[in-house]
Structures are given as C-alpha cells and as structure tokens.
Design a protein around this motif. Structure first.
Motif, PDB file in Angstrom:
ATOM      1  N   LYS A   1      29.181  44.433  44.477  1.00 33.87           N
ATOM      2  CA  LYS A   1      29.261  43.028  43.831  1.00 33.87           C
ATOM      3  C   LYS A   1      28.116  42.637  43.076  1.00 33.87           C
ATOM      4  N   GLN A   2      26.895  43.315  43.335  1.00 35.63           N
ATOM      5  CA  GLN A   2      25.628  43.011  42.654  1.00 35.63           C
ATOM      6  C   GLN A   2      26.110  43.891  41.087  1.00 35.63           C
ATOM      7  N   ALA A   3      26.599  44.689  41.135  1.00 38.89           N
ATOM      8  CA  ALA A   3      26.975  45.513  39.994  1.00 38.89           C
ATOM      9  C   ALA A   3      27.973  45.048  39.121  1.00 38.89           C
ATOM     10  N   GLY A   4      28.485  43.734  39.743  1.00 40.11           N
ATOM     11  CA  GLY A   4      29.661  43.029  38.941  1.00 40.11           C
ATOM     12  C   GLY A   4      30.951  43.677  39.004  1.00 40.11           C
ATOM     13  N   ASN A   5      31.176  44.666  39.941  1.00 37.47           N
ATOM     14  CA  ASN A   5      32.491  45.258  40.065  1.00 37.47           C
ATOM     15  C   ASN A   5      33.449  44.804  40.958  1.00 37.47           C
ATOM     16  N   PHE A   6      32.884  43.966  42.125  1.00 37.39           N
ATOM     17  CA  PHE A   6      33.710  43.496  43.112  1.00 37.39           C
ATOM     18  C   PHE A   6      34.644  42.507  42.356  1.00 37.39           C
ATOM     19  N   ASN A   7      36.129  42.691  42.793  1.00 41.05           N
ATOM     20  CA  ASN A   7      37.056  41.490  42.398  1.00 41.05           C
ATOM     21  C   ASN A   7      37.613  41.131  43.892  1.00 41.05           C
ATOM     22  N   PRO A   8      37.260  39.842  44.172  1.00 47.30           N
ATOM     23  CA  PRO A   8      37.487  39.174  45.566  1.00 47.30           C
ATOM     24  C   PRO A   8      39.047  38.678  45.477  1.00 47.30           C
TER      25      PRO A   8
END
Length: 380
Positions: A233-240
């Motif tokens: 998530k911090q890396a901007g990769n998580f898709n909720p």
C-alpha cells in the motif's frame, strides 16, 4: 494442472464464500422438514441410496447459498445434480463471505428459503460447529477423507482446495510477477488486488497468510503478511477493489491474488476476449487451503441436503470439481484406484514443494490478528 498434489496429512488451510439468501418466508419455527431425514447421520439411516433419493425427491428442492457458477465448476455441479435427481435448486446470493453464510443460517432459521447446505472456510465451519448450527452426516465415502480434514462426527468435512496464486493480465503487464517480493515493484502501481477482505473472505485471508510465509512468518505468525500488504500500500501498488471476473475482464484488477483454480478458470474466457491471462503460484509463499462442506442443522430440505453431500463426495462430484481446476479431497484415493479424470488431472498448474495444514488454534489466532489489524492498517 500441477504435478504436486495436496496430500492427506500435509496441506491446506480453508475458506469460502456465502451471503444471506433470498426467497419467500414461511412461518416454520424449527429445524429441517422431515424429522427422520433431519436426524440421519449416514446413508444407513435411510436404508440405501434409493431410499435417500426417494426422500430427497419427495422434498423436491435444495437451497444452496454462495455458489458462483464459475467458482470451482459449481455451475456444472449444480446442473448435474439437478438433472440427475430431478430436484430443483434455489441458488441464493452467489457472492458473499463465510460469515454472511452463517448469518443466513441464524437469521432465516425456520424459513423455507433458509440454506440447506453450506460451503465454508474451515475456520468458519469450526465456528458454526461450536455454535450448534450444523447437523452431523458421514457420506458413504467418509473413510476416503483424511482424519485431519474432517470433524469426527461429520459436522463438517473438507471438499476441494488449491493454492494461493497470482493471476496476471499479460496483455497489459509486460512482466508478470512470480513471487510476493515482485509485487513491491513500482511497475505494478495500483494493480495488486485481493479476492475480498481477509477479515471476511477466506481467499483473501489465504493471500495474507501466503504473504506472511514469504516474509519470515509462519502458521503461528500471520503478522508479517499484514506488514507486507502495508508495504504494498505504501508503495502505491495496492488496489482495494475486490477481484471479480468482471473487474479482471475490464482491466480494473490486472493482478489478482486468489486461489489457483479460480484464477485458472478464467484463462479460456479471457482468451476469447483477447486477454492473455497467466497464473503463477508464488515461489516464495506456498500456501494452500480447502473449503469445507456442512449441512445446516435447520435445513428445510434435510434429505436433499444429505443427497447433495453424497453426490459431491462421489467420484462423479469429485471429478466435476477436478474439471474446474480444484483439488478434491478424495483425489489421492481416486488417483490410486484410477477413477480421477486423467485429462483434468494433467491440466492442474504445477506446484513445487508442499504446504502445511494450519490447526484450528492457528486459524483462530490468525483470524484475531487480521481482524485487529487489517481494517485499521490496510483498508482504513
């Protein structure tokens, strides 16, 4: 499929889906319709298979819940059962969580629309057993089910399973990830999605546990898996966005962490739409899981519920799951006696190594950690 098979003593976790059912109410107040059928704990209580079929056909209906047609080949399973026994199937709320499924058992108790049978994550099946929501029943092939994959009296028993995998839309992603470590790469910005929320959906829960194993965790410590998704998530990769066939087809979730049989089942459909869909079992986090079958203690069609279980655990039913890319619980025995479908067996994705089977205590402890941390650290 895979060359390494799930073995009786060392394998899987568990999980599944189900939501509250829909349909018309009745004014009933108790458990199943026929008291003799509702108290039957094995085929012997009916006399023989013909007597069970007759009792189920007299009821004429089976209520199932949370069984998507594209999940583990349930579409074919439902059609085959209905056609073979001339029993109408009411399939309610094909999407949802195991907790929603248990909610339906309690909230619809005494109603004609209440679920007769359940397909649950094992930890939820254990919870249901503790709450006296399940009826014991041992199918004719009971002895083929390993002892560590069933409740001794027949309150629940594992049915089919698979491994956590990473599905990848290779049409839009240049290099598909083959490990959890890969998912931190900036090229996957906003693309890493789970099948559901791990506080409620077992597929997502399995994904977190696999990530834990890939990052120094264990069956006694799921925490590193949550830490890993915090990094994603911090890396901007998580898709909720929750993974569904529609979100995959639309390109909204090009990377889907899900059971391998669910990911693999999309390959042909997506190919018809010009999408190359690759499925990889992560090399650094091998985690497998079975789902569990159970009969509701308040099933309005108790004979049909028991006939459904007999069908599922017959060679015919087990091969239908196998054709859907899932590993049926009786597969080792069926391979030994030559009754497993060879073509379906050969189509299983390859898997290297073996997965361990969490205990009930480990499941409970891991659920508590995820319930405490996930929504606050990842979903929030």
């Amino acid at each position: 499929m895979r060359t390494t098979l799930l073995r009786p003593a060392a394998v899987l976790f568990t999980a599944a889906l189900a939501l509250s059912a829909c349909g018309s109410d009745s004014s009933g107040s108790g458990g199943g319709g026929d008291s003799d059928a509702a108290s039957a704990t094995s085929l012997a209580d009916f006399g023989d298979m013909d007597a069970l079929v007759a009792a189920a056909q007299a009821e004429g209906t089976l209520n199932v819940i949370a069984l998507p047609p594209d999940w583990a080949n349930y579409g074919e399973m439902l059609d085959a059962f209905s056609q073979k026994y001339d029993i109408e199937i009411n399939s309610a709320s094909p999407d949802g969580s195991s907790q929603d499924e248990l909610n339906a058992v309690t909230s619809q108790r005494g109603q004609d629309r209440a679920p007769d049978v359940l397909d649950l994550g094992t930890s939820f099946a254990q919870q249901a057993a503790a709450q006296d929501l399940l009826a014991p029943y041992q199918v004719a092939t009971w002895d083929d089910i390993p002892d560590d994959q069933k409740e001794a009296s027949g309150l629940w028993y594992n049915d089919y399973g698979g491994y956590v995998s990473i599905g990848c839309n290779a049409t839009v992603i240049a290099t598909c990830p083959t490990s959890f470590e890969d998912l931190l790469d900036p090229q996957y910005a906003g693309q890493v999605a789970l099948n559901g929320n791990p506080t409620q959906a077992a597929a997502a829960f399995g994904g977190v546990w696999a990530a834990s194993l890939a990052n120094g965790g264990s069956l006694d410590d799921i925490g590193p898996g949550i830490d890993f998704f915090a990094q994603v998530k911090q890396a901007g990769n998580f898709n909720p966005v929750e993974v569904t066939p529609a979100t995959i087809q639309s390109g909204e979730t090009p990377l889907a962490i899900d059971w391998d049989y669910l990911n693999a089942a999309l390959t042909d459909t997506l190919s018809e739409q010009g999408v190359e869909w690759q499925v990889n079992v992560p090399t650094d986090g091998l985690f497998g899981g079975y789902y569990s079958q159970a009969i509701s203690a308040y099933a309005p069609h108790p004979a049909a519920a028991r006939l459904w279980q007999e069908f599922l655990y017959s060679d015919e039913g087990q091969n239908i799951w196998l054709a859907g890319g899932a590993r049926p619980v009786r597969l080792p025995v069926m391979q030994e006696d030559g009754t497993a479908d060879a073509e379906s067996l050969a189509a299983l994705p390859p898997v290297e190594g073996s997965a361990e089977f969490p205990t009930a205590e480990q499941n409970t402890a891991a659920q508590q950690v995820v319930a405490t941390r996930w929504n606050a650290e990842i979903s929030g």
